[in-house]
Design a protein around this motif. Sequence first.
Motif, mmCIF file in Angstrom:
data_model
loop_
_atom_site.group_PDB
_atom_site.id
_atom_site.type_symbol
_atom_site.label_atom_id
_atom_site.label_comp_id
_atom_site.label_asym_id
_atom_site.label_seq_id
_atom_site.Cartn_x
_atom_site.Cartn_y
_atom_site.Cartn_z
ATOM 1 N N GLY A 1 34.992 47.400 35.104
ATOM 2 C CA GLY A 1 34.145 48.317 35.869
ATOM 3 C C GLY A 1 34.788 49.699 35.939
ATOM 4 O O GLY A 1 35.055 50.332 34.919
ATOM 5 N N ILE B 1 33.463 41.806 25.632
ATOM 6 C CA ILE B 1 34.708 41.034 25.657
ATOM 7 C C ILE B 1 34.704 39.954 24.563
ATOM 8 O O ILE B 1 35.748 39.569 24.053
ATOM 9 C CB ILE B 1 34.909 40.476 27.083
ATOM 10 C CG1 ILE B 1 35.194 41.660 28.016
ATOM 11 C CG2 ILE B 1 36.022 39.447 27.161
ATOM 12 C CD1 ILE B 1 34.872 41.416 29.466
ATOM 13 N N TYR C 1 33.512 46.197 43.634
ATOM 14 C CA TYR C 1 32.744 44.992 43.990
ATOM 15 C C TYR C 1 33.435 44.197 45.084
ATOM 16 O O TYR C 1 32.784 43.627 45.955
ATOM 17 C CB TYR C 1 32.480 44.120 42.752
ATOM 18 C CG TYR C 1 31.221 44.545 42.058
ATOM 19 C CD1 TYR C 1 30.000 43.968 42.363
ATOM 20 C CD2 TYR C 1 31.248 45.578 41.124
ATOM 21 C CE1 TYR C 1 28.830 44.396 41.754
ATOM 22 C CE2 TYR C 1 30.085 46.014 40.502
ATOM 23 C CZ TYR C 1 28.885 45.421 40.827
ATOM 24 O OH TYR C 1 27.721 45.846 40.233
ATOM 25 N N GLU C 2 34.770 44.160 45.059
ATOM 26 C CA GLU C 2 35.469 43.401 46.107
ATOM 27 C C GLU C 2 35.148 43.983 47.484
ATOM 28 O O GLU C 2 34.880 43.244 48.438
ATOM 29 C CB GLU C 2 36.985 43.408 45.870
ATOM 30 C CG GLU C 2 37.727 42.757 47.034
ATOM 31 C CD GLU C 2 39.171 42.396 46.757
ATOM 32 O OE1 GLU C 2 39.633 42.562 45.621
ATOM 33 O OE2 GLU C 2 39.820 41.925 47.694
ATOM 34 N N GLU D 1 39.754 49.919 38.772
ATOM 35 C CA GLU D 1 40.663 50.036 39.931
ATOM 36 C C GLU D 1 41.963 49.277 39.708
ATOM 37 O O GLU D 1 43.033 49.779 40.031
ATOM 38 C CB GLU D 1 40.003 49.514 41.211
ATOM 39 C CG GLU D 1 38.983 50.460 41.818
ATOM 40 C CD GLU D 1 37.564 50.123 41.422
ATOM 41 O OE1 GLU D 1 37.376 49.404 40.405
ATOM 42 O OE2 GLU D 1 36.636 50.584 42.109
ATOM 43 N N THR E 1 38.542 40.617 36.863
ATOM 44 C CA THR E 1 38.256 41.026 38.248
ATOM 45 C C THR E 1 36.751 41.010 38.538
ATOM 46 O O THR E 1 35.992 41.766 37.974
ATOM 47 C CB THR E 1 38.817 42.440 38.500
ATOM 48 O OG1 THR E 1 38.286 43.330 37.513
ATOM 49 C CG2 THR E 1 40.350 42.469 38.424
ATOM 50 N N GLU F 1 42.632 44.363 31.771
ATOM 51 C CA GLU F 1 41.727 44.042 32.885
ATOM 52 C C GLU F 1 40.345 43.883 32.274
ATOM 53 O O GLU F 1 39.790 44.846 31.740
ATOM 54 C CB GLU F 1 41.699 45.146 33.953
ATOM 55 C CG GLU F 1 40.780 44.754 35.129
ATOM 56 C CD GLU F 1 40.444 45.878 36.111
ATOM 57 O OE1 GLU F 1 40.864 47.034 35.898
ATOM 58 O OE2 GLU F 1 39.721 45.592 37.086
ATOM 59 N N LEU G 1 33.365 34.461 31.994
ATOM 60 C CA LEU G 1 34.571 34.918 31.291
ATOM 61 C C LEU G 1 35.728 33.927 31.354
ATOM 62 O O LEU G 1 36.768 34.150 30.757
ATOM 63 C CB LEU G 1 35.007 36.291 31.812
ATOM 64 C CG LEU G 1 34.036 37.438 31.513
ATOM 65 C CD1 LEU G 1 34.600 38.775 32.005
ATOM 66 C CD2 LEU G 1 33.702 37.540 30.032
ATOM 67 N N ARG H 1 30.835 53.347 34.024
ATOM 68 C CA ARG H 1 31.884 52.821 34.923
ATOM 69 C C ARG H 1 33.263 53.178 34.358
ATOM 70 O O ARG H 1 34.156 53.604 35.096
ATOM 71 C CB ARG H 1 31.747 51.312 35.081
ATOM 72 C CG ARG H 1 30.480 50.966 35.852
ATOM 73 C CD ARG H 1 30.376 49.501 36.189
ATOM 74 N NE ARG H 1 29.158 49.279 36.955
ATOM 75 C CZ ARG H 1 28.617 48.102 37.197
ATOM 76 N NH1 ARG H 1 29.193 47.006 36.747
ATOM 77 N NH2 ARG H 1 27.517 48.002 37.905
ATOM 78 N N PRO I 1 34.141 39.084 37.743
ATOM 79 C CA PRO I 1 33.187 39.009 36.640
ATOM 80 C C PRO I 1 31.848 38.467 37.132
ATOM 81 O O PRO I 1 31.797 37.768 38.151
ATOM 82 C CB PRO I 1 33.852 38.003 35.691
ATOM 83 C CG PRO I 1 34.671 37.139 36.591
ATOM 84 C CD PRO I 1 35.167 38.033 37.690
#
Length: 229
Positions: free
Chosen positions: A62, A111, A210-211, A65, A129, A58, A144, A88, A131
């Motif tokens: 962060g 990354i 964030y979602e 999750e 997720t 992933e 990314l 995080r 980014p």
Amino acid sequence: MGRKNKLKKFAEITKFNNVFEAFELGDGKLYKNFNEKIDLKGKWRKEYFKNQSSIVLELACGKGEYTNAMAGKFPDKNFVGVDIKGNRIWKGAVKAREDNLLNVAFLRTRIEYLDSYFESGEVNEIWITFPDPFVKPSKANRRLTSLYFLDKYKNITSKDARFYLKTDDTDLYNFTIATVQSHPEYRLVSKTSDVYSGEYSDILGIKTYYERKHLLKGKKIKFIEFTRQ
Ligand SMILES: C[S@@+](CC[C@H](N)C(=O)[O-])C[C@H]1O[C@@H](n2cnc3c(N)ncnc32)[C@H](O)[C@@H]1O
């Protein structure tokens, strides 16, 4: 979060046995348990996970999750959450320990340097997720899913690797579709500009920090799946 609290978390993760940190970016050396040097490139299965199962990353994880939720649902796969922010990662690593998830690790690095820590073909699946969209054209290479990163991912993934992007950002969504379609070695598998408008899988319904913030603001969540070909 206060600076003191952050520094405490930075110090704590150095001692976690499910967190590996790259202190000198790109030199291939990772550290665990304070200052114990470890070389995991090509050896994640043998040295850390102690199995031959597939490896899922992933990126921009962060608080991890997706890493932790997927690890709970798929005990037969190995998961590595990657982010540069130690405070995080602390959160994800603590949760993985509380939930006794032995198929989880966290890697603190940029990354850009993934190919210093994974061997060619070592990774089977990559989730990206929410980014940072890096809206300015001058920063397009930092997205990314830019050509720069797609070329990097080729260096560490298996030939049949699958890639999944979740984002709230329409420009990043469109940019990713165009980039994947322009790349001769990747193929777009599916896309949706509003995940929750129809039926969606358990996995797609996992919500990150964030979602949840984006959903509260009424934003639509977008999803793209692509593969190497
Ligand atoms: C908007 S946050 C999303 C975090 C998490 N996936 C979520 O949805 O809650 C983006 C994350 O990407 C990380 N990040 C951005 N660029 C990165 C890079 N080049 N290398 C490592 N981490 C990066 C940031 O540190 C940040 O935690």
